[in-house]
Design a protein around this motif. Structure first.
Motif, PDB file in Angstrom:
ATOM      1  N   ALA A   6       6.420   8.577   3.795  1.00 17.86           N
ATOM      2  CA  ALA A   6       6.290   7.465   2.733  1.00 17.86           C
ATOM      3  C   ALA A   6       5.496   6.083   3.488  1.00 17.86           C
ATOM      4  O   ALA A   6       4.814   5.614   2.615  1.00 17.86           O
ATOM      5  CB  ALA A   6       7.612   7.138   2.209  1.00 17.86           C
ATOM      6  N   VAL A   7       5.962   5.778   4.478  1.00 20.07           N
ATOM      7  CA  VAL A   7       5.386   4.446   4.953  1.00 20.07           C
ATOM      8  C   VAL A   7       4.060   4.839   5.518  1.00 20.07           C
ATOM      9  O   VAL A   7       3.192   3.745   5.738  1.00 20.07           O
ATOM     10  CB  VAL A   7       6.175   3.781   6.104  1.00 20.07           C
ATOM     11  CG1 VAL A   7       7.703   3.698   5.655  1.00 20.07           C
ATOM     12  CG2 VAL A   7       6.700   4.795   7.283  1.00 20.07           C
ATOM     13  N   GLU A   8       3.965   5.926   6.130  1.00 20.35           N
ATOM     14  CA  GLU A   8       2.329   6.090   6.607  1.00 20.35           C
ATOM     15  C   GLU A   8       1.417   6.427   5.602  1.00 20.35           C
ATOM     16  O   GLU A   8       0.128   6.705   5.863  1.00 20.35           O
ATOM     17  CB  GLU A   8       2.516   6.892   7.558  1.00 20.35           C
ATOM     18  CG  GLU A   8       3.305   6.538   8.889  1.00 20.35           C
ATOM     19  CD  GLU A   8       3.301   7.528  10.033  1.00 20.35           C
ATOM     20  OE1 GLU A   8       3.871   7.066  11.203  1.00 20.35           O
ATOM     21  OE2 GLU A   8       2.661   8.631   9.857  1.00 20.35           O
ATOM     22  N   SER A   9       1.689   6.723   4.481  1.00 17.49           N
ATOM     23  CA  SER A   9       0.633   6.907   3.364  1.00 17.49           C
ATOM     24  C   SER A   9       0.374   5.925   2.633  1.00 17.49           C
ATOM     25  O   SER A   9       1.063   4.725   2.543  1.00 17.49           O
ATOM     26  CB  SER A   9       1.274   8.029   2.166  1.00 17.49           C
ATOM     27  OG  SER A   9       2.485   7.492   1.752  1.00 17.49           O
ATOM     28  N   SER A  10      -0.682   5.697   2.075  1.00 17.72           N
ATOM     29  CA  SER A  10      -1.254   4.939   1.269  1.00 17.72           C
ATOM     30  C   SER A  10      -1.296   4.970  -0.335  1.00 17.72           C
ATOM     31  O   SER A  10      -1.721   6.232  -0.564  1.00 17.72           O
ATOM     32  CB  SER A  10      -2.706   4.053   1.718  1.00 17.72           C
ATOM     33  OG  SER A  10      -3.551   4.747   1.661  1.00 17.72           O
ATOM     34  N   ALA A  11      -1.288   4.252  -1.172  1.00 13.96           N
ATOM     35  CA  ALA A  11      -1.431   4.531  -2.602  1.00 13.96           C
ATOM     36  C   ALA A  11      -2.888   4.841  -2.837  1.00 13.96           C
ATOM     37  O   ALA A  11      -3.820   4.365  -2.216  1.00 13.96           O
ATOM     38  CB  ALA A  11      -1.045   3.304  -3.451  1.00 13.96           C
ATOM     39  N   ASP A  50       0.700  -1.209   0.096  1.00 13.50           N
ATOM     40  CA  ASP A  50      -0.275   0.067   0.192  1.00 13.50           C
ATOM     41  C   ASP A  50       0.849   1.348   0.033  1.00 13.50           C
ATOM     42  O   ASP A  50       0.328   2.446   0.088  1.00 13.50           O
ATOM     43  CB  ASP A  50      -1.030   0.024   1.030  1.00 13.50           C
ATOM     44  CG  ASP A  50      -0.213  -0.225   2.449  1.00 13.50           C
ATOM     45  OD1 ASP A  50       1.119  -0.427   2.532  1.00 13.50           O
ATOM     46  OD2 ASP A  50      -0.860   0.203   3.550  1.00 13.50           O
ATOM     47  N   ILE A  51       2.018   1.230  -0.258  1.00 16.16           N
ATOM     48  CA  ILE A  51       2.969   2.352  -0.273  1.00 16.16           C
ATOM     49  C   ILE A  51       2.638   3.224  -1.758  1.00 16.16           C
ATOM     50  O   ILE A  51       2.648   2.457  -2.873  1.00 16.16           O
ATOM     51  CB  ILE A  51       4.355   2.021  -0.122  1.00 16.16           C
ATOM     52  CG1 ILE A  51       5.068   3.266   0.199  1.00 16.16           C
ATOM     53  CG2 ILE A  51       4.995   1.352  -1.115  1.00 16.16           C
ATOM     54  CD1 ILE A  51       6.607   3.045   0.689  1.00 16.16           C
ATOM     55  N   ASP A  52       2.651   4.411  -1.621  1.00 16.68           N
ATOM     56  CA  ASP A  52       2.510   5.456  -2.669  1.00 16.68           C
ATOM     57  C   ASP A  52       3.912   5.309  -3.454  1.00 16.68           C
ATOM     58  O   ASP A  52       4.978   5.559  -3.044  1.00 16.68           O
ATOM     59  CB  ASP A  52       2.395   6.630  -2.228  1.00 16.68           C
ATOM     60  CG  ASP A  52       1.951   7.780  -3.584  1.00 16.68           C
ATOM     61  OD1 ASP A  52       2.167   7.291  -4.625  1.00 16.68           O
ATOM     62  OD2 ASP A  52       1.418   8.815  -3.099  1.00 16.68           O
ATOM     63  N   PRO A  53       3.687   4.563  -4.659  1.00 16.57           N
ATOM     64  CA  PRO A  53       4.800   4.671  -5.689  1.00 16.57           C
ATOM     65  C   PRO A  53       5.565   5.707  -5.942  1.00 16.57           C
ATOM     66  O   PRO A  53       6.743   5.804  -6.116  1.00 16.57           O
ATOM     67  CB  PRO A  53       4.202   3.913  -6.890  1.00 16.57           C
ATOM     68  CG  PRO A  53       2.710   4.045  -6.903  1.00 16.57           C
ATOM     69  CD  PRO A  53       2.557   4.033  -5.497  1.00 16.57           C
TER      70      PRO A  53
END
Length: 211
Positions: A206-211, A138-141
């Motif tokens: 980065a790690v606390e955001s989702s795509a 679910d990490i934003d690329p």
């Protein structure tokens, strides 16, 4: 045929007569022994290196899996601790003796907050957690490039902070040192901690955001 049969012992005789009496050169034996010893040492060193390289803690074998919720929480806790350190820099880097004794600046807290003192520190070997982030679904690329750059910046700032803090701790005792030297390297450590906080904030984003 008779002449041939007669000559064979004559040709063979010198070989059989001299071969047993020829002693093996002592130097060659010594060289062979030395070469054998060298090969054994080299083999032992190679095997030791191979064994060390092949061994890894159980956590290392799980590096191809995404970080757990507990591991991600360590990043957040570590970040909050660093923010607290920067907000209370003078207090956290000052140690006073009991009963109103002398106070002096001490950089040991820097290494503690960066996870360099104890295995129980939230940021202890946090790079292993960073290495798992690329396996998160679910990490934003779009934030991966910034994430990888931030991990490099973190490593640099952490190492520099550690070095400056270490030098500061012994600055008073080094030749030509004193309290001014302690403060000089403590300030350098603070500059690096600020950079570490900035890098860790980008990593968290980065790690606390989702795509």
């Amino acid at each position: 045929m008779k002449s041939i049969i007669f000559l064979l012992p004559i040709v063979a005789a010198p070989c059989s007569a001299f071969a047993p009496a020829r002693p093996a050169p002592q130097r060659a034996a010594t060289t062979d022994l030395s070469a054998t010893t060298d090969r054994r040492v080299m083999l032992a060193s190679t095997l030791s290196f191979a064994a060390a390289a092949s061994w890894a803690p159980p956590a290392a074998h799980a590096a191809d899996k995404p970080p757990t919720a507990e591991e991600l929480a360590r990043i957040r806790t570590g970040y909050n601790n660093i923010v607290y350190l920067l907000d209370n820099w003078e207090k956290e880097t000052t140690v006073c003796r009991e009963n109103g004794g002398e106070c002096k600046r001490d950089a040991d807290a820097v290494r503690k907050y960066l996870g360099l003192r104890s295995t129980t520190d939230p940021l202890f070997q946090i790079e292993k957690v960073f290495a798992k982030v690329k396996y998160m679904d679910d990490i934003d690329p779009d934030k991966l490039d910034a994430f990888f750059e931030a991990t490099e910046n973190w490593n640099t700032a952490m190492n520099m902070s550690n070095s400056m803090a270490f030098i500061s701790q012994f600055g008073e005792y080094n030749p030509g040192g004193g309290k001014d030297e302690v403060l000089k390297y403590l300030n350098e450590a603070q500059t690096q901690v600020i950079l570490a906080e900035k890098a860790l904030k980008t990593i968290l984003d980065a790690v606390e955001s989702s795509a």
